[in-house]
Structures are given as structure tokens and as C-alpha cells.
Scaffold this motif. Structure first.
Motif, PDB file in Angstrom:
ATOM      1  N   ALA A  91       0.706  -1.356   0.073  1.00 41.33           N
ATOM      2  CA  ALA A  91       0.149  -0.030  -0.052  1.00 41.33           C
ATOM      3  C   ALA A  91       0.738   1.400   0.064  1.00 41.33           C
ATOM      4  O   ALA A  91       0.341   2.348  -0.518  1.00 41.33           O
ATOM      5  CB  ALA A  91      -0.772   0.018   1.319  1.00 41.33           C
ATOM      6  N   ASP A  92       2.006   1.134   0.600  1.00 39.25           N
ATOM      7  CA  ASP A  92       2.844   2.466   0.611  1.00 39.25           C
ATOM      8  C   ASP A  92       3.860   2.634  -0.683  1.00 39.25           C
ATOM      9  O   ASP A  92       4.660   3.345  -0.578  1.00 39.25           O
ATOM     10  CB  ASP A  92       3.608   2.460   1.971  1.00 39.25           C
ATOM     11  CG  ASP A  92       4.619   1.190   2.273  1.00 39.25           C
ATOM     12  OD1 ASP A  92       4.578   0.296   1.368  1.00 39.25           O
ATOM     13  OD2 ASP A  92       5.108   1.226   3.251  1.00 39.25           O
ATOM     14  N   ARG A 120      -9.632  -0.100   5.869  1.00 42.45           N
ATOM     15  CA  ARG A 120      -9.792   1.284   5.737  1.00 42.45           C
ATOM     16  C   ARG A 120      -8.766   2.033   4.856  1.00 42.45           C
ATOM     17  O   ARG A 120      -8.760   3.125   4.811  1.00 42.45           O
ATOM     18  CB  ARG A 120      -9.830   1.518   7.407  1.00 42.45           C
ATOM     19  CG  ARG A 120     -11.046   1.301   7.955  1.00 42.45           C
ATOM     20  CD  ARG A 120     -11.009   2.027   9.512  1.00 42.45           C
ATOM     21  NE  ARG A 120      -9.748   1.290  10.299  1.00 42.45           N
ATOM     22  CZ  ARG A 120      -9.694   0.310  11.092  1.00 42.45           C
ATOM     23  NH1 ARG A 120     -10.922  -0.322  10.994  1.00 42.45           N
ATOM     24  NH2 ARG A 120      -8.769  -0.096  11.693  1.00 42.45           N
ATOM     25  N   ASP A 121      -7.540   1.410   4.744  1.00 42.14           N
ATOM     26  CA  ASP A 121      -6.718   1.970   4.137  1.00 42.14           C
ATOM     27  C   ASP A 121      -6.773   2.051   2.456  1.00 42.14           C
ATOM     28  O   ASP A 121      -6.773   0.906   1.750  1.00 42.14           O
ATOM     29  CB  ASP A 121      -5.094   1.100   4.391  1.00 42.14           C
ATOM     30  CG  ASP A 121      -4.141   1.883   3.695  1.00 42.14           C
ATOM     31  OD1 ASP A 121      -4.156   2.452   2.857  1.00 42.14           O
ATOM     32  OD2 ASP A 121      -2.742   1.468   4.555  1.00 42.14           O
ATOM     33  N   ARG A 123      -4.978   3.260  -0.041  1.00 45.31           N
ATOM     34  CA  ARG A 123      -4.034   3.853  -0.784  1.00 45.31           C
ATOM     35  C   ARG A 123      -3.723   2.883  -2.255  1.00 45.31           C
ATOM     36  O   ARG A 123      -3.299   3.461  -3.125  1.00 45.31           O
ATOM     37  CB  ARG A 123      -2.603   3.819   0.009  1.00 45.31           C
ATOM     38  CG  ARG A 123      -2.432   5.083   1.120  1.00 45.31           C
ATOM     39  CD  ARG A 123      -1.301   4.849   1.640  1.00 45.31           C
ATOM     40  NE  ARG A 123      -1.097   3.646   2.627  1.00 45.31           N
ATOM     41  CZ  ARG A 123      -0.095   3.284   3.353  1.00 45.31           C
ATOM     42  NH1 ARG A 123       0.864   4.021   3.446  1.00 45.31           N
ATOM     43  NH2 ARG A 123      -0.275   2.207   4.229  1.00 45.31           N
TER      44      ARG A 123
END
Length: 206
Positions: A91-92, A120-121, A123
């Protein structure tokens, strides 16, 4: 925890996935891909059956995979030839920093995926959108990890065309989500917003 330590823990293997190709209809198909954690480098990859389709971490590809892909006798090269290797993005991940690697990946990866470590993430929605818009990625992009039914509509519009939903999600209910909305209010990689919506906006602005 998975019995196979090479399987990515946050993406425990699911038997079926939801496929929604651009211009096609959503369907439930068998999941042929295993998300691999890449921790034990190529030694662990070699222990996985050659016929098993494997998604490797993008960071592993940067440090190991792209080098091994230059060796005609490597496990990675064999998998590229057999179309049994792809990558998954954390995700990052800042994929814009790796333009050349991803461009080269178009001829090496049979599938790419973006991971949702927790629902909830969001990205990874951006990752899918960037792959479609900046890299003109035309192949399949899969959502993996903590993927819920509530994420399907946004995911499909962002750039995903397949979803490995969390094991507790009802696939029959998931399949019906795409019948809930018949008017498209925004452009996306799939289609332009509906003509009805454009006419309404034109009338309101006149």
C-alpha cells in the motif's frame, strides 16, 4: 496462519475471485494465483510448484527478481516464459519512482496486484489508478488483502478488474454489487460518464 510459510499472511489463499474485465460482465472464477511473501528469496520460490502461479512482492522484484530475469536459466526466467509470475504492490509503494521497472514488467508479469493491509487503507486505489492512467497498464490488476464488498465499486472504477475478497465475504452478494448503479457520474478507465448524466449537467448549467 497459513500452513505454508511462503504464503503472504495478510492474503490467505482464497479459492475463488471476482473477475470484472473492462467491457465485460462480472463473474466468479477459480483463483490460480498465490501471493508469496518473498522473505526467503529465490530459494523459497524454487520450492513452489513450477505450475503454481505466484505473485511476488514488488520490493523483492527490485532487489532480486529483475536481476534473476536476466539469467536464462533462473527460476524467474522460467516463470516469465510460462506466465506464472507477477508482482504485488504494498500500500505504501511509490510506483512513480520505478517507471522503467514497471514498463519492463509489462512483458514479464502475467498479473499485478495491489494489497489492502486493512480495508480502511485506501492507498491501493491510487496504485491501480496510476497503473491505468500513467503507465497505460492494459493487463489484469487484482485487489488482494483485506478486500471487502464495500470496496468493489470504487475499486472497479479506480482500475481493478479482479478482486480476491476476504474469506468471510459472500461472493454471490459481491457479484450483484455492479447491478446497483446504472448511471455513471464520473469518467474512469472503464468508460465515460453516462450520456444521461451529461445531459442533466448541461441542462442545469444553461
Amino acid at each position: 496462519m497459513s500452513e505454508n510459510p511462503s504464503i503472504k499472511e495478510s492474503s490467505i489463499q482464497v479459492n475463488s475471485i471476482l473477475l470484472y474485465p473492462k467491457g465485460g460482465k462480472p463473474s466468479i472464477i477459480a483463483n490460480e494465483w498465490q501471493a508469496w511473501n518473498g522473505i526467503e528469496a529465490e530459494a523459497s520460490l524454487a520450492q513452489i510448484n513450477q505450475d503454481q502461479k505466484v505473485l511476488a512482492p514488488f520490493q523483492w522484484w527490485l532487489s532480486h527478481g529483475q536481476v534473476k530475469a536476466q539469467d536464462p536459466d533462473s527460476e524467474v526466467t522460467k516463470r516469465i516464459q510460462n506466465k506464472t509470475i507477477g508482482v504485488w504492490f504494498a500500500a505504501d509503494e511509490d510506483i512513480l519512482k520505478h517507471h522503467e521497472v514497471i514498463e519492463a514488467g509489462k512483458s514479464a508479469w502475467a498479473l499485478v496486484a495491489a494489497d489492502f493491509p486493512i480495508f480502511r487503507d485506501g492507498r491501493s486505489f491510487s496504485t491501480a489508478a496510476l497503473l491505468r492512467e500513467r503507465f497505460n497498464w492494459s493487463g489484469e490488476i487484482r485487489a488482494i488483502g483485506d478486500v471487502l464488498i464495500d470496496q468493489l465499486i470504487l475499486g472497479a472504477r479506480s482500475g481493478f478488474d479482479s478482486f480476491a475478497l476476504r474469506a468471510d465475504q459472500d461472493l454471490d452478494i459481491a457479484l450483484k454489487q455492479f447491478d446497483l448503479f446504472t448511471v455513471t457520474s464520473q469518467n474512469s478507465w472503464r468508460d465515460r460518464r453516462s450520456q444521461l448524466n451529461e445531459r442533466l449537467n448541461g441542462h442545469l448549467s444553461s
